[in-house]
Structure formats: C-alpha cells, structure tokens
Design a protein around this motif. Structure first.
Motif, PDB file in Angstrom:
ATOM      1  N   GLN A   1       3.098   0.914  -8.358  1.00 39.16           N
ATOM      2  CA  GLN A   1       3.332   0.744  -6.924  1.00 39.16           C
ATOM      3  C   GLN A   1       3.232   2.086  -6.189  1.00 39.16           C
ATOM      4  O   GLN A   1       2.933   2.118  -4.996  1.00 39.16           O
ATOM      5  CB  GLN A   1       4.703   0.098  -6.675  1.00 39.16           C
ATOM      6  CG  GLN A   1       4.883  -0.378  -5.226  1.00 39.16           C
ATOM      7  CD  GLN A   1       6.173  -1.147  -5.003  1.00 39.16           C
ATOM      8  OE1 GLN A   1       6.926  -1.406  -5.945  1.00 39.16           O
ATOM      9  NE2 GLN A   1       6.434  -1.526  -3.762  1.00 39.16           N
ATOM     10  N   ALA A   2       3.449   3.193  -6.910  1.00 40.44           N
ATOM     11  CA  ALA A   2       3.285   4.522  -6.303  1.00 40.44           C
ATOM     12  C   ALA A   2       1.805   4.793  -6.026  1.00 40.44           C
ATOM     13  O   ALA A   2       1.452   5.363  -4.993  1.00 40.44           O
ATOM     14  CB  ALA A   2       3.880   5.593  -7.208  1.00 40.44           C
ATOM     15  N   PHE A   3       0.922   4.360  -6.951  1.00 43.18           N
ATOM     16  CA  PHE A   3      -0.517   4.476  -6.672  1.00 43.18           C
ATOM     17  C   PHE A   3      -0.869   3.706  -5.396  1.00 43.18           C
ATOM     18  O   PHE A   3      -1.650   4.166  -4.569  1.00 43.18           O
ATOM     19  CB  PHE A   3      -1.345   3.912  -7.838  1.00 43.18           C
ATOM     20  CG  PHE A   3      -1.408   4.809  -9.034  1.00 43.18           C
ATOM     21  CD1 PHE A   3      -2.146   5.990  -8.999  1.00 43.18           C
ATOM     22  CD2 PHE A   3      -0.741   4.480 -10.207  1.00 43.18           C
ATOM     23  CE1 PHE A   3      -2.211   6.822 -10.105  1.00 43.18           C
ATOM     24  CE2 PHE A   3      -0.805   5.309 -11.321  1.00 43.18           C
ATOM     25  CZ  PHE A   3      -1.534   6.486 -11.270  1.00 43.18           C
ATOM     26  N   PHE A   4      -0.273   2.521  -5.282  1.00 43.62           N
ATOM     27  CA  PHE A   4      -0.505   1.697  -4.089  1.00 43.62           C
ATOM     28  C   PHE A   4      -0.027   2.424  -2.834  1.00 43.62           C
ATOM     29  O   PHE A   4      -0.750   2.507  -1.830  1.00 43.62           O
ATOM     30  CB  PHE A   4       0.218   0.355  -4.263  1.00 43.62           C
ATOM     31  CG  PHE A   4       0.220  -0.517  -3.042  1.00 43.62           C
ATOM     32  CD1 PHE A   4      -0.947  -1.109  -2.573  1.00 43.62           C
ATOM     33  CD2 PHE A   4       1.402  -0.759  -2.346  1.00 43.62           C
ATOM     34  CE1 PHE A   4      -0.938  -1.922  -1.446  1.00 43.62           C
ATOM     35  CE2 PHE A   4       1.423  -1.570  -1.221  1.00 43.62           C
ATOM     36  CZ  PHE A   4       0.248  -2.147  -0.766  1.00 43.62           C
TER      37      PHE A   4
ATOM     38  N   SER B   1       7.106  15.620  -6.239  1.00 50.78           N
ATOM     39  CA  SER B   1       8.191  16.575  -6.475  1.00 50.78           C
ATOM     40  C   SER B   1       9.451  16.208  -5.694  1.00 50.78           C
ATOM     41  O   SER B   1      10.541  16.649  -6.019  1.00 50.78           O
ATOM     42  CB  SER B   1       7.739  17.997  -6.115  1.00 50.78           C
ATOM     43  OG  SER B   1       7.457  18.054  -4.719  1.00 50.78           O
ATOM     44  N   GLY B   2       9.315  15.364  -4.669  1.00 45.62           N
ATOM     45  CA  GLY B   2      10.490  14.910  -3.917  1.00 45.62           C
ATOM     46  C   GLY B   2      11.275  13.821  -4.626  1.00 45.62           C
ATOM     47  O   GLY B   2      12.284  13.347  -4.098  1.00 45.62           O
TER      48      GLY B   2
ATOM     49  N   LEU C   1       9.378   9.150  -2.698  1.00 46.09           N
ATOM     50  CA  LEU C   1       8.648   7.911  -2.951  1.00 46.09           C
ATOM     51  C   LEU C   1       9.143   6.810  -2.010  1.00 46.09           C
ATOM     52  O   LEU C   1       8.352   6.057  -1.426  1.00 46.09           O
ATOM     53  CB  LEU C   1       8.863   7.498  -4.413  1.00 46.09           C
ATOM     54  CG  LEU C   1       7.840   6.533  -5.014  1.00 46.09           C
ATOM     55  CD1 LEU C   1       6.424   7.080  -4.881  1.00 46.09           C
ATOM     56  CD2 LEU C   1       8.177   6.276  -6.483  1.00 46.09           C
ATOM     57  N   PHE C   2      10.456   6.749  -1.863  1.00 41.29           N
ATOM     58  CA  PHE C   2      11.048   5.738  -0.983  1.00 41.29           C
ATOM     59  C   PHE C   2      10.558   5.933   0.455  1.00 41.29           C
ATOM     60  O   PHE C   2      10.249   4.967   1.155  1.00 41.29           O
ATOM     61  CB  PHE C   2      12.583   5.834  -1.054  1.00 41.29           C
ATOM     62  CG  PHE C   2      13.286   4.841  -0.180  1.00 41.29           C
ATOM     63  CD1 PHE C   2      13.304   3.488  -0.512  1.00 41.29           C
ATOM     64  CD2 PHE C   2      13.920   5.243   0.992  1.00 41.29           C
ATOM     65  CE1 PHE C   2      13.943   2.567   0.302  1.00 41.29           C
ATOM     66  CE2 PHE C   2      14.556   4.325   1.804  1.00 41.29           C
ATOM     67  CZ  PHE C   2      14.573   2.981   1.463  1.00 41.29           C
TER      68      PHE C   2
END
Lengths: 342, 342
Positions: A91-94, A128-129, A134-135
């Motif tokens: 979902q991060a790629f998305f 790095s955050g 990500l959120f």
C-alpha cells in the motif's frame, strides 16, 4: 508423499494404474493422494499436519472437537501473511504512486517532506519519517474524493502496477500455499476473514478476486467517511481523519466490531498479529494459531526479530511457549508464488 | 387469495380436493397456493407483489434484471422494522432494568436524573431528557465490564423480560411477516444484514436465533472497546465512549464500513432509515426500497409523522415521490406476531 512434488506423484500413480490395470486401485490412490490433497504446495511437515488435523477435528460431526459451521471463523492478516510485504508494504507503493500522480496539483509538495523525497524518487528518505510520514501520505492521497472514485483508483493501480523486484503484479505475489489454505478452510465450512492493518478500502476492491474473500469479510484500518447529497445523488466522501487503526491491540477490537464472535483460527506473520492470535487462542473451545515465518531469502525474503516491516519477535517467543504452529517458509512451502510453476 | 386468511384457504383447498377426488388437483393447488407461498402472513396486495417480483427478477439467471448472488445484499433496520418499538425502544427497557439492578452500587443515582426517575418507576420523567438522557443511561449501564460479561447480561434479560403491554418476551414481538421475508430473501441467495441505530452488542446475542442473522451480519451503534490482559487472559473491556452512531446519515457510513458494497434491497420504518434507502436506491443496477408504515392501532400501534419514536415524515413523502414500496401494516399483514396464530 514427503519429498515428492505433485507432477511426479501423478506420474507414479498413473504407472501404478497401468501396471495393475484396475480402475478401483487407480481411484483409491487418486482419492487419498491427489484429489484429497487440498494443500499441494505445502511440504508434508509438521505445519501441514497440524493444519489438516485441526480442520478435520472441528469439521467432524460427533467428534470430541467438533465446532458448528457457524462458529468456524478464520482470520488472516494480509501483509506478509497472504501476500508479500517487502521491501515495504504494497500500500506504500500505491501511496507513493498517488503522490507522484497528484504532485502537479500540489506545488507545495516539491519542498515538503516526505512528499518531496517521493517525487524525487528517493524512497529511503521518503520512508525515514516512519509510520507518521506514511500516514501523512496515505491521508493526503486517499481522501477528499468519494468512496467510489477511490475504488476506481485502486482497481486501476492494482491491475497495472508492478513490484520493483519481481516485475509482477502485486496480486501475483499472493502466497500460493495460503490461497490453498483459504480454499481448504472454506471447503470445510469455515468463513474466512481478512483482518489487516492495511486500508480496508485498499483491499476490498480485489480481495474477492484474489483471495475469494468478499468485501464484507475484510476488516482493516479506515478513515472516516461522510454521507452527502451531491446534485441529488447520495455519495460517501472520504475525510482526512482516522476512523480505526486495525493493528496490534486494534485487531481483537476490529474482530469484535466487525465479526462479533471469537475466531477459532488465526493466521499472522508479525508482532502486529500477536493480540489477534492471543484473542483467538483464549476461546473456550478448540482453536488454532499460526505464524508464517519468513525464512527464505532466495525465493522471498528472510526477516524476523529486527525487521522494520513485519517484525516477528515477541510473537515468535510466544508461539514457541504456547505451541502455536510456525511455518518455516523455506522448508514448508514447495512454491511461494503461483507464477513459479509456469 | 386476497382477503382469505391462511386457515380458511387451507379449508377451501381441502374441500376442493374432496369434491374433485383427484390427487393431482389437490397437489397443484397446494403447490401454487400453499407450499410456494413463502410469505403466508402477507395479504396479496401491492407490497407482496412488488417484493416477490423484485426477488424473482434479480434471482433469475439470464433475466434482464439478474444480480449475481454475491451482490444480493439486503439491509434491515431493526426497531419498528423487524420488531416493535413502542411505547419506547426495547433497548430502553433493558437500560431501565439495568439502572434498577445497579442502583444499590450507585447511591448517587437516587438524586441524579434521569436515574432517580427510573428508580422511582416514573418512565415519563425518565424519558423527558430525550436521547441525551437515554444515552447517559446506556453509557452508565452498558460499560465498565468485559464484552463477554455484557453478552451474558443481555442473554439473561432477553430470555426473561416481558413487554408491559403484551406480556410477551420482547423477541416474541418480532414481526412474523418480516421473519418470512428474511427467510424468503435468503432462500433466493440474499445475504441479510441488520443495520440498526440500536446497540450492536445488544442485538448480536439473539439476532441469529430470532432473525437467522449471524453476529457478523449485524451492524449497529457501538461504544469503544479496549484490549487488555487480565491475569494472563485477553479481554475486551467496554469503555464509556461512543464509537459509532448508526442512524440517519450514519447508516450508509455503517454499511460502507461493515459490508463494503452497496445493498440492492433496504427495509426501514422511519426517517432514521431514509439515508439507507436513498443509498441503496442510488446503485447502478436493480434495487428495492421498502418502508413499513405503522397503521394498525389495534393489533400493534399507529404512528408516523409526529411520533417521538420511529417518526416517519420525510421518508413517507420521499417513498411516494420515488415509488418505493410502503407496507400498510393493517391492510398488508394477516398477522403481526407469531403468537397471534396460537
């Protein structure tokens, strides 16, 4: 059957059939060894034996461990349990692809982290955050539209985006042994649910096609939505506000909220699944808890106690202490992905 | 069949059978009029015809209005739609009984409203605080325990408490025609859900037994819960904090959150169900929306536009404007409760 892969086994039984020349012999062998093996991608080790014994026990009417079909609830984590999760959650790629797609509408992102790093293609810096960064990206890219518009964006992306290492569609990176396990449980009267820390609206558009799990059996993290009338049409608008975080202690809460009864089988791969496995195991009747342990650096990835994604540390200790089933991917799985067989 | 109640119809067909003396005639009549009537408590008016036509349309493979079984989602309001709701929501009776049972532990309630009025038995004064007062009582009596303890309290109460007017168990005040409708939909491949403003944990312990709706298909209002370890055992503790209010604009939100796809049939009785019916009707395929209109002051209660409980005002106008089905309880239902037939 230990050590014999499926095509070889088929050859062997065909030979037997020809030598004996008796239909009844061929049928009997086919019945026990082939049609009855619902988990052909699993090597015949302890994990497979423990799964099949539990399923047989709870599905045998009149047996001491019988569980009525309505109570045969099985819950599965998604990332790292049903499909891969490296080098980062899919979902991060998305979210990254959405940041890039929306960047022209957000000139301020050119100088604002973590967006600026994503736009530059510096994934390491973008991550790095940690979870907070990500959120922030998920919030910025998953909201401010209707639920229907978001669904369409997910379907378009999941049908085309490729994993950087395998070059495959992300849905092709579902684990073949777990797909067999889902089907095996359903064939034995189980209702299978996904209970994931991932976004509920990110999973639902494709979970039925890929896992055979309908939208109403997907539990996950979510943002708030708002009912509105737009030009006389009712729509649900996605708001930039967290509704529910379905991980760690949130998993039993999400299970209680969505399912309303305690599962009897739970499948996970990380410490984020520990409370779900604890909750499932604490029922008064028979129960089953399983951890997928990522041990195969060649065919997939090998990681556990120190991984940033899918850390399995406390969970591995508790699995040993409580006698839960632990799948050693390298040893227990004949294939990881269906495309390996092509 | 119009105007003929079921026992009379059975007598008539028996006579026919005897006069003709032909088994084939008796069977044919029994086939069309009795065994094939899945809604025997419904008079043969427009409402019944519209329901059966819709169900036949969406369940007929190859037909122009066919809907795949997986998408046959039907949602039902509970209070006033599946069971009665007068003179107040049945969950309010439960909350009042809990206040009385817990009063010895709360000496401060003797002088604090609305608790003091409940303890004195002055229901009218207790309800004068409106929804806020009711919410306060629900919060005080439904929290501070584990989910399992609460479930036991509900089961004990629902098995013994009686309605002040009928003297019957509250679950006996489920509407017989709606029970038949639930079963009829399920027999035609529908998945039936409850989507109620009532408490999700108040309904789940008995919804499967009374309505045939399993816990995972009950959507409702809820408080937050917290996962904790108590003496090494995982428990979910009920917190005095609202999680979700599943009424009005909340119903489509709850449907989206729990079910994740748009229903094709929705059943309600009040303005609190209007958005659910709007949301259901706004799908791209065939859909069905129905309001139960309480018109029978003798057998049940008659109320609509000015009622404090279950007000049906805007909804009635919109039903007429949009051609939704409106059930006239007095005219359309042969029986209201199963116990009338005894």
């Amino acid at each position: 059957m230990k050590g014999i892969d499926q095509p070889e086994a088929q050859k062997r039984f065909k030979s037997l059939y020809l030598i004996n020349g008796l239909i009844i012999v061929g049928s009997a062998l086919s019945g026990t060894a082939m049609s009855k093996d619902h988990l052909p991608s699993w090597n015949d080790g302890a994990a497979k034996q423990e799964i099949t014994r539990f399923v047989k026990d709870v599905a045998t009417p009149g047996g001491p461990k019988f569980v009525p079909a309505a109570e045969r609830i099985a819950v599965f984590d998604n990332d790292g349990t049903l499909w891969a999760e490296q080098p980062m959650y899919f979902q991060a790629f998305f979210a990254f692809d959405r940041v890039k797609a929306l960047a022209p509408l957000h000139p301020e992102w050119q100088t604002k982290e973590p967006f600026a790093s994503v736009i530059k293609g510096d994934i390491k810096a973008a991550l790095s955050g940690g979870e907070h960064g990500l959120f922030e990206m998920v919030t910025a890219t998953h909201t401010g539209m209707t639920t229907r518009e978001f669904e369409k964006i997910v379907i378009d992306w999941i049908s085309t985006a490729k994993h950087p290492k395998t070059g495959r569609l992300f849905t092709e990176m579902a684990y073949q042994p777990m797909l067999e396990l889902l089907a095996f449980l359903r064939a034995n009267g189980f209702k299978t649910f996904i209970v994931s820390g991932g976004g509920i609206e990110f999973m639902r558009p494709w979970a039925e096609r890929v896992y055979g799990v309908p939208p109403e059996q997907v539990v996950g993290s979510s943002g708030k939505t708002k009912f509105e009338m737009t030009n006389g049409n009712p729509v649900l608008t996605k708001l930039p506000e967290l509704n529910f975080f379905d991980d760690n202690v949130g998993k039993p809460v999400g299970i209680h909220q969505h399912i309303g009864r305690r599962p009897i089988a739970a499948f996970g791969n990380s410490d984020g699944d520990l409370q779900m496995l604890q909750w499932t195991s604490a029922g008064s009747g028979p129960s089953f808890a399983l951890y997928v342990h990522h041990t195969d650096a060649e065919r997939e990835w090998a990681y556990d106690r120190t991984s940033h994604v899918g850390r399995l540390d406390k969970g591995l200790d508790e699995a040993k202490a409580k006698g839960w089933t632990v799948v050693d991917m390298k040893r227990d799985w004949k294939v990881i992905y269906a495309f390996e067989k092509q």
